[in-house]
Design an enzyme around this catalytic site. Structure first.
Site, short mmCIF file in Angstrom:
data_model
loop_
_atom_site.label_atom_id
_atom_site.label_comp_id
_atom_site.label_asym_id
_atom_site.label_seq_id
_atom_site.Cartn_x
_atom_site.Cartn_y
_atom_site.Cartn_z
N ASP A 115 -26.75 -41.35 -4.85
CA ASP A 115 -27.13 -40.68 -3.60
C ASP A 115 -26.54 -41.49 -2.45
O ASP A 115 -25.36 -41.33 -2.11
CB ASP A 115 -28.66 -40.59 -3.57
CG ASP A 115 -29.20 -39.81 -2.39
OD1 ASP A 115 -28.39 -39.34 -1.57
OD2 ASP A 115 -30.42 -39.66 -2.27
N PHE A 168 -32.81 -32.34 -3.00
CA PHE A 168 -33.54 -33.19 -3.93
C PHE A 168 -33.67 -32.43 -5.25
O PHE A 168 -34.27 -31.37 -5.31
CB PHE A 168 -34.91 -33.57 -3.38
CG PHE A 168 -35.54 -34.66 -4.17
CD1 PHE A 168 -35.15 -35.98 -3.98
CD2 PHE A 168 -36.50 -34.39 -5.13
CE1 PHE A 168 -35.69 -37.01 -4.75
CE2 PHE A 168 -37.06 -35.40 -5.89
CZ PHE A 168 -36.65 -36.72 -5.69
N ARG A 181 -39.03 -35.01 -15.39
CA ARG A 181 -37.93 -35.66 -16.12
C ARG A 181 -37.64 -34.93 -17.42
O ARG A 181 -36.52 -34.96 -17.93
CB ARG A 181 -38.31 -37.11 -16.47
CG ARG A 181 -38.44 -38.04 -15.28
CD ARG A 181 -38.50 -39.48 -15.78
NE ARG A 181 -39.08 -40.40 -14.82
CZ ARG A 181 -38.40 -40.99 -13.84
NH1 ARG A 181 -37.13 -40.74 -13.68
NH2 ARG A 181 -38.99 -41.82 -13.02
P1 IMP Z 1 -29.21 -44.35 -4.23
O1 IMP Z 1 -29.50 -45.80 -4.27
O2 IMP Z 1 -29.58 -43.74 -2.89
O3 IMP Z 1 -27.82 -43.98 -4.64
O4 IMP Z 1 -30.24 -43.64 -5.18
C1 IMP Z 1 -30.13 -43.64 -6.54
C2 IMP Z 1 -31.47 -43.34 -7.19
O5 IMP Z 1 -32.32 -42.54 -6.34
C3 IMP Z 1 -31.27 -42.53 -8.44
O6 IMP Z 1 -31.10 -43.35 -9.56
C4 IMP Z 1 -32.55 -41.71 -8.51
O7 IMP Z 1 -33.56 -42.42 -9.18
C5 IMP Z 1 -32.96 -41.51 -7.07
N1 IMP Z 1 -32.53 -40.21 -6.54
C6 IMP Z 1 -31.56 -39.95 -5.65
N2 IMP Z 1 -31.44 -38.65 -5.39
C7 IMP Z 1 -32.37 -38.04 -6.16
C8 IMP Z 1 -32.73 -36.65 -6.36
O8 IMP Z 1 -32.18 -35.70 -5.80
N3 IMP Z 1 -33.73 -36.43 -7.25
C9 IMP Z 1 -34.38 -37.43 -7.92
N4 IMP Z 1 -34.06 -38.72 -7.77
C10 IMP Z 1 -33.06 -39.02 -6.90
#
Ligand code: IMP
Length: 199
Positions: A115, A168, A181
């Site tokens: 993300d 999301f 999940r």
């Molecule tokens: P980042 O550090 O912002 O890249 O986030 C990564 C983590 O955030 C992922 O491993 C997920 O656990 C969680 N995450 C990010 N986007 C989503 C989403 O749309 N749905 C559920 N979990 C998400």
């Protein structure tokens, strides 16, 4: 498990919490098989270590590992990212570390989604400091659009299943407050579910 079996099991019930399905069972299966073939070719003659990031990567890890025709080992790490809600806290903490050293190993980090890129950026740097032969990332989804023009824009994974819209999403390992999940497909929750859960 066939697509028909899943369709029968997932008619109604929890499935009704989704506004739409973005990636269905067959789409996931087909793309993951492609990633497996690619990894099998790229790592020919080597024995990679698949490093799953708990908890979200567990279905992807299981399916991906079964389409890589090479000797490999698996390990897991758990990191904190979002806490209980839907926004990144910006803080990454290691909750469970690796069981064994990765020195000299070809590591493939297996993640559910990129993300902001914060989690994987931090992890990749941490792992590189431990003397592996290489570190690559396999992420099922990538919300590339979120990082456009931002600091971690280049936080790209070598293997990506699909680009994901800035929504999301839940299912196939991805959760909202620990739930969803177990859906075998990936979709977007209905806003009423959020409103209900957040109140
Ligand atoms: P980042 O550090 O912002 O890249 O986030 C990564 C983590 O955030 C992922 O491993 C997920 O656990 C969680 N995450 C990010 N986007 C989503 C989403 O749309 N749905 C559920 N979990 C998400």
């Amino acid at each position: 498990m066939t697509a028909e079996t899943y369709a029968e099991i997932w008619e109604g019930g929890l499935r009704n919490d989704l506004r739409e399905v973005l990636f269905d069972v067959e789409t996931l299966e087909t793309r993951i098989a492609e990633l497996g073939r690619q990894i099998t070719a790229d790592y020919a003659g080597r024995e990679p270590l698949l490093l799953g990031i708990l908890k979200g990567s567990y279905p992807f890890m299981a399916d991906l590992s079964r389409v890589i025709n090479l000797p490999l080992t698996v390990d897991f790490m758990a990191v904190s990212s979002y806490g209980a809600g839907t926004k990144s806290s910006g803080v990454v903490r290691i909750l469970k570390d690796l069981d064994r050293s990765i020195e000299g190993r070809h590591v493939i980090v297996v993640e559910d989604i990129i993300d902001t890129g914060l989690t994987l950026h931090y992890l990749r740097e941490t792992l590189r400091g431990r003397g592996p032969a290489s570190v690559e990332i396999a992420s099922l989804l990538d919300k590339k659009i979120v990082r456009k023009g931002k600091e971690l824009e280049d936080m790209d994974a070598r293997y990506v299943g699909f680009e994901c819209p800035d929504e999301f999403v839940v299912g196939y390992g991805l959760d909202f407050k620990g739930r969803y999940r177990n859906l075998p497909f990936i979709g977007v929750l209905r806003p009423e579910v959020y409103a209900h859960e957040l109140s």
